[in-house]
Design a protein around this motif. Structure first.
Motif, PDB file in Angstrom:
ATOM      1  N   PHE A 181       0.842  -1.198   0.000  1.00 33.73           N
ATOM      2  CA  PHE A 181       0.000   0.000   0.000  1.00 33.73           C
ATOM      3  C   PHE A 181       0.879   1.251   0.000  1.00 33.73           C
ATOM      4  O   PHE A 181       0.691   2.170  -0.795  1.00 33.73           O
ATOM      5  CB  PHE A 181      -0.935  -0.009   1.212  1.00 33.73           C
ATOM      6  CG  PHE A 181      -1.411   1.355   1.614  1.00 33.73           C
ATOM      7  CD1 PHE A 181      -2.305   2.043   0.817  1.00 33.73           C
ATOM      8  CD2 PHE A 181      -0.934   1.968   2.760  1.00 33.73           C
ATOM      9  CE1 PHE A 181      -2.725   3.321   1.165  1.00 33.73           C
ATOM     10  CE2 PHE A 181      -1.346   3.229   3.119  1.00 33.73           C
ATOM     11  CZ  PHE A 181      -2.241   3.914   2.310  1.00 33.73           C
ATOM     12  N   LEU A 182       1.881   1.297   0.895  1.00 31.46           N
ATOM     13  CA  LEU A 182       2.731   2.486   1.003  1.00 31.46           C
ATOM     14  C   LEU A 182       3.489   2.725  -0.297  1.00 31.46           C
ATOM     15  O   LEU A 182       3.625   3.865  -0.740  1.00 31.46           O
ATOM     16  CB  LEU A 182       3.715   2.336   2.175  1.00 31.46           C
ATOM     17  CG  LEU A 182       3.079   2.312   3.573  1.00 31.46           C
ATOM     18  CD1 LEU A 182       4.128   2.058   4.635  1.00 31.46           C
ATOM     19  CD2 LEU A 182       2.331   3.610   3.869  1.00 31.46           C
ATOM     20  N   SER A 183       3.950   1.646  -0.942  1.00 34.18           N
ATOM     21  CA  SER A 183       4.714   1.873  -2.170  1.00 34.18           C
ATOM     22  C   SER A 183       3.789   2.353  -3.291  1.00 34.18           C
ATOM     23  O   SER A 183       4.174   3.206  -4.085  1.00 34.18           O
ATOM     24  CB  SER A 183       5.537   0.647  -2.564  1.00 34.18           C
ATOM     25  OG  SER A 183       4.742  -0.279  -3.226  1.00 34.18           O
ATOM     26  N   VAL A 184       2.552   1.887  -3.330  1.00 36.73           N
ATOM     27  CA  VAL A 184       1.602   2.374  -4.350  1.00 36.73           C
ATOM     28  C   VAL A 184       1.343   3.867  -4.143  1.00 36.73           C
ATOM     29  O   VAL A 184       1.378   4.662  -5.081  1.00 36.73           O
ATOM     30  CB  VAL A 184       0.280   1.577  -4.307  1.00 36.73           C
ATOM     31  CG1 VAL A 184      -0.801   2.245  -5.146  1.00 36.73           C
ATOM     32  CG2 VAL A 184       0.501   0.149  -4.782  1.00 36.73           C
ATOM     33  N   ILE A 185       1.123   4.252  -2.893  1.00 34.62           N
ATOM     34  CA  ILE A 185       0.827   5.668  -2.598  1.00 34.62           C
ATOM     35  C   ILE A 185       2.025   6.550  -2.947  1.00 34.62           C
ATOM     36  O   ILE A 185       1.876   7.651  -3.458  1.00 34.62           O
ATOM     37  CB  ILE A 185       0.492   5.844  -1.086  1.00 34.62           C
ATOM     38  CG1 ILE A 185      -0.729   5.033  -0.719  1.00 34.62           C
ATOM     39  CG2 ILE A 185       0.285   7.312  -0.712  1.00 34.62           C
ATOM     40  CD1 ILE A 185      -1.958   5.384  -1.485  1.00 34.62           C
ATOM     41  N   GLN A 186       3.226   6.035  -2.685  1.00 39.62           N
ATOM     42  CA  GLN A 186       4.416   6.845  -2.962  1.00 39.62           C
ATOM     43  C   GLN A 186       4.720   6.937  -4.445  1.00 39.62           C
ATOM     44  O   GLN A 186       5.207   7.961  -4.915  1.00 39.62           O
ATOM     45  CB  GLN A 186       5.617   6.281  -2.205  1.00 39.62           C
ATOM     46  CG  GLN A 186       5.636   6.801  -0.778  1.00 39.62           C
ATOM     47  CD  GLN A 186       6.716   6.166   0.057  1.00 39.62           C
ATOM     48  OE1 GLN A 186       6.813   4.941   0.134  1.00 39.62           O
ATOM     49  NE2 GLN A 186       7.532   6.973   0.691  1.00 39.62           N
ATOM     50  N   ASP A 187       4.420   5.884  -5.197  1.00 37.87           N
ATOM     51  CA  ASP A 187       4.733   5.874  -6.634  1.00 37.87           C
ATOM     52  C   ASP A 187       3.797   6.761  -7.429  1.00 37.87           C
ATOM     53  O   ASP A 187       4.184   7.355  -8.428  1.00 37.87           O
ATOM     54  CB  ASP A 187       4.611   4.450  -7.207  1.00 37.87           C
ATOM     55  CG  ASP A 187       5.739   3.577  -6.722  1.00 37.87           C
ATOM     56  OD1 ASP A 187       6.638   4.114  -6.057  1.00 37.87           O
ATOM     57  OD2 ASP A 187       5.704   2.358  -6.983  1.00 37.87           O
ATOM     58  N   GLU A 188       2.539   6.831  -7.014  1.00 39.07           N
ATOM     59  CA  GLU A 188       1.552   7.551  -7.821  1.00 39.07           C
ATOM     60  C   GLU A 188       1.766   9.043  -7.701  1.00 39.07           C
ATOM     61  O   GLU A 188       2.269   9.538  -6.689  1.00 39.07           O
ATOM     62  CB  GLU A 188       0.135   7.204  -7.356  1.00 39.07           C
ATOM     63  CG  GLU A 188      -0.274   5.786  -7.626  1.00 39.07           C
ATOM     64  CD  GLU A 188      -0.644   5.532  -9.077  1.00 39.07           C
ATOM     65  OE1 GLU A 188      -1.124   6.467  -9.740  1.00 39.07           O
ATOM     66  OE2 GLU A 188      -0.444   4.396  -9.529  1.00 39.07           O
ATOM     67  N   ASP A 189       1.337   9.763  -8.737  1.00 40.65           N
ATOM     68  CA  ASP A 189       1.578  11.192  -8.795  1.00 40.65           C
ATOM     69  C   ASP A 189       0.314  11.963  -8.361  1.00 40.65           C
ATOM     70  O   ASP A 189      -0.327  12.613  -9.169  1.00 40.65           O
ATOM     71  CB  ASP A 189       1.958  11.529 -10.245  1.00 40.65           C
ATOM     72  CG  ASP A 189       2.543  12.915 -10.323  1.00 40.65           C
ATOM     73  OD1 ASP A 189       2.965  13.441  -9.289  1.00 40.65           O
ATOM     74  OD2 ASP A 189       2.540  13.462 -11.445  1.00 40.65           O
ATOM     75  N   PHE A 190      -0.039  11.838  -7.086  1.00 35.89           N
ATOM     76  CA  PHE A 190      -1.220  12.553  -6.592  1.00 35.89           C
ATOM     77  C   PHE A 190      -0.861  14.006  -6.303  1.00 35.89           C
ATOM     78  O   PHE A 190       0.256  14.308  -5.899  1.00 35.89           O
ATOM     79  CB  PHE A 190      -1.724  11.909  -5.302  1.00 35.89           C
ATOM     80  CG  PHE A 190      -2.053  10.459  -5.436  1.00 35.89           C
ATOM     81  CD1 PHE A 190      -3.116  10.051  -6.220  1.00 35.89           C
ATOM     82  CD2 PHE A 190      -1.295   9.490  -4.794  1.00 35.89           C
ATOM     83  CE1 PHE A 190      -3.413   8.703  -6.355  1.00 35.89           C
ATOM     84  CE2 PHE A 190      -1.586   8.145  -4.920  1.00 35.89           C
ATOM     85  CZ  PHE A 190      -2.648   7.758  -5.711  1.00 35.89           C
ATOM     86  N   ASP A 191      -1.831  14.903  -6.460  1.00 38.57           N
ATOM     87  CA  ASP A 191      -1.586  16.307  -6.095  1.00 38.57           C
ATOM     88  C   ASP A 191      -1.481  16.444  -4.582  1.00 38.57           C
ATOM     89  O   ASP A 191      -0.751  17.298  -4.077  1.00 38.57           O
ATOM     90  CB  ASP A 191      -2.725  17.205  -6.596  1.00 38.57           C
ATOM     91  CG  ASP A 191      -2.617  17.450  -8.086  1.00 38.57           C
ATOM     92  OD1 ASP A 191      -1.592  17.064  -8.666  1.00 38.57           O
ATOM     93  OD2 ASP A 191      -3.557  18.028  -8.664  1.00 38.57           O
ATOM     94  N   ALA A 192      -2.247  15.631  -3.863  1.00 37.88           N
ATOM     95  CA  ALA A 192      -2.244  15.717  -2.401  1.00 37.88           C
ATOM     96  C   ALA A 192      -2.927  14.474  -1.844  1.00 37.88           C
ATOM     97  O   ALA A 192      -3.712  13.823  -2.549  1.00 37.88           O
ATOM     98  CB  ALA A 192      -2.999  16.957  -1.930  1.00 37.88           C
ATOM     99  N   PHE A 193      -2.605  14.147  -0.596  1.00 39.58           N
ATOM    100  CA  PHE A 193      -3.407  13.122   0.072  1.00 39.58           C
ATOM    101  C   PHE A 193      -3.546  13.427   1.551  1.00 39.58           C
ATOM    102  O   PHE A 193      -2.718  14.148   2.135  1.00 39.58           O
ATOM    103  CB  PHE A 193      -2.873  11.692  -0.152  1.00 39.58           C
ATOM    104  CG  PHE A 193      -1.524  11.366   0.397  1.00 39.58           C
ATOM    105  CD1 PHE A 193      -1.283  11.329   1.760  1.00 39.58           C
ATOM    106  CD2 PHE A 193      -0.474  11.037  -0.458  1.00 39.58           C
ATOM    107  CE1 PHE A 193      -0.043  10.998   2.266  1.00 39.58           C
ATOM    108  CE2 PHE A 193       0.791  10.712   0.041  1.00 39.58           C
ATOM    109  CZ  PHE A 193       0.998  10.694   1.409  1.00 39.58           C
ATOM    110  N   ILE A 194      -4.619  12.924   2.119  1.00 34.64           N
ATOM    111  CA  ILE A 194      -4.810  12.968   3.572  1.00 34.64           C
ATOM    112  C   ILE A 194      -5.067  11.529   4.019  1.00 34.64           C
ATOM    113  O   ILE A 194      -5.949  10.861   3.464  1.00 34.64           O
ATOM    114  CB  ILE A 194      -6.003  13.844   3.989  1.00 34.64           C
ATOM    115  CG1 ILE A 194      -5.922  15.240   3.362  1.00 34.64           C
ATOM    116  CG2 ILE A 194      -6.081  13.941   5.522  1.00 34.64           C
ATOM    117  CD1 ILE A 194      -7.090  16.155   3.736  1.00 34.64           C
ATOM    118  N   ILE A 195      -4.302  11.079   4.983  1.00 29.98           N
ATOM    119  CA  ILE A 195      -4.498   9.724   5.514  1.00 29.98           C
ATOM    120  C   ILE A 195      -4.904   9.819   6.979  1.00 29.98           C
ATOM    121  O   ILE A 195      -4.173  10.368   7.800  1.00 29.98           O
ATOM    122  CB  ILE A 195      -3.200   8.885   5.396  1.00 29.98           C
ATOM    123  CG1 ILE A 195      -2.786   8.767   3.920  1.00 29.98           C
ATOM    124  CG2 ILE A 195      -3.397   7.506   6.015  1.00 29.98           C
ATOM    125  CD1 ILE A 195      -1.526   7.918   3.709  1.00 29.98           C
TER     126      ILE A 195
END
Ligand SMILES: Nc1ncnc2c1ncn2[C@@H]1O[C@H](COP(=O)(O)OP(=O)(O)OP(=O)(O)O)[C@@H](O)[C@H]1O
Ligand SMILES: [Mg+2]
Length: 224
Positions: A181-195
């Motif tokens: 999960f962490l590697s997917v979130i880090q690889d993707e080019d999101f403008d922003a995230f809140i967890i």
């Protein structure tokens, strides 16, 4: 053109459920491009409620919500922003409704108008990256809690959202699944995230802001 306005701007949001006191009391928040936010707070602090208010699923009693520079008040104002903001519900049963995993994950991309072949391809990639390709033909409601969470996560990521709002994404996941999960979130080019998480140490290396919701108010925290 570079986006300069806040992506999401909440001003002075207050909210209480019927027969309870105020859950949120004058909450303000700006989410800017590049923000990677950990949202912390005890059980019942109002974190999930805040996500739901942000996307117009429940209306605040007072305060204003601007998303991508537009004031959002009524249901129709939130429809367009919701296409670009992926919300992972705390309870995956609120997210999964199709007769098979692949249909659930491809529902979002298809709904956004993606051709079927491409939607299936992206959905399979997301399942693969989260280590659950073998679940493709399974019935979502028969899956285990952790499996459901991963399928729900795949269904959010498959929509290629600009912003991710993840409500307890790591709860109930085994270590390997958390790593994926962490590697997917880090690889993707999101403008922003809140967890939203009760496990802040797992994400402290990848967030640039930590916020604590307590007594109805949102405050910055020095670190996780
Ligand atoms: N539908 C509802 N009707 C009445 N009260 C509610 C409802 N949903 C939540 N609440 C109450 O509002 C408060 C905030 O709930 P919320 O789910 O936002 O908390 P949370 O910070 O997400 O907690 P958790 O960490 O346990 O998920 C709690 O006291 C909860 O009991
Ligand atoms: Mg919650």
């Amino acid at each position: 053109m570079e986006w300069k306005l806040p992506l999401i701007q909440l001003k002075d949001i207050s909210f209480g459920y019927p027969n309870c006191g105020l859950v949120l009391s004058g909450v303000s928040l700006e989410v800017n491009k590049g923000d990677r936010i950990a949202l912390l707070g005890g059980n019942g602090a109002g974190k999930t409620t805040l996500f739901h208010i942000m996307l117009g699923l429940i209306p605040p009693v007072s305060g204003s919500i601007n998303i991508f520079g537009k004031r959002c008040v009524r249901e129709k104002d939130f429809q367009e922003p919701r296409r670009k903001i992926g919300l992972l519900f705390q309870d995956p049963d609120d997210q999964l409704f199709s007769p098979s995993v692949i249909e659930d994950v491809s529902f979002g991309p298809l709904n956004l108008g993606m051709p079927r072949k491409e939607a299936l391809e992206i959905s399979r990639q997301c399942l693969e990256r989260l280590g659950i390709a073998h679940l493709e033909r399974r019935v979502p409601y028969e899956l285990s809690g952790g499996e459901k969470k991963l399928v729900a996560l795949a269904s959010v990521i498959a929509m290629k959202p600009r912003i991710l709002l993840l409500d307890e994404p790591m709860a109930g996941l085994e270590n390997r699944a958390v790593e994926r999960f962490l590697s997917v979130i880090q690889d993707e080019d999101f403008d922003a995230f809140i967890i939203i998480t009760h496990l802040p140490h797992l994400i402290e290396h990848m967030v640039n802001r930590t916020l604590l919701l307590k007594d109805g108010r949102l405050r910055p925290q020095p670190s996780c």
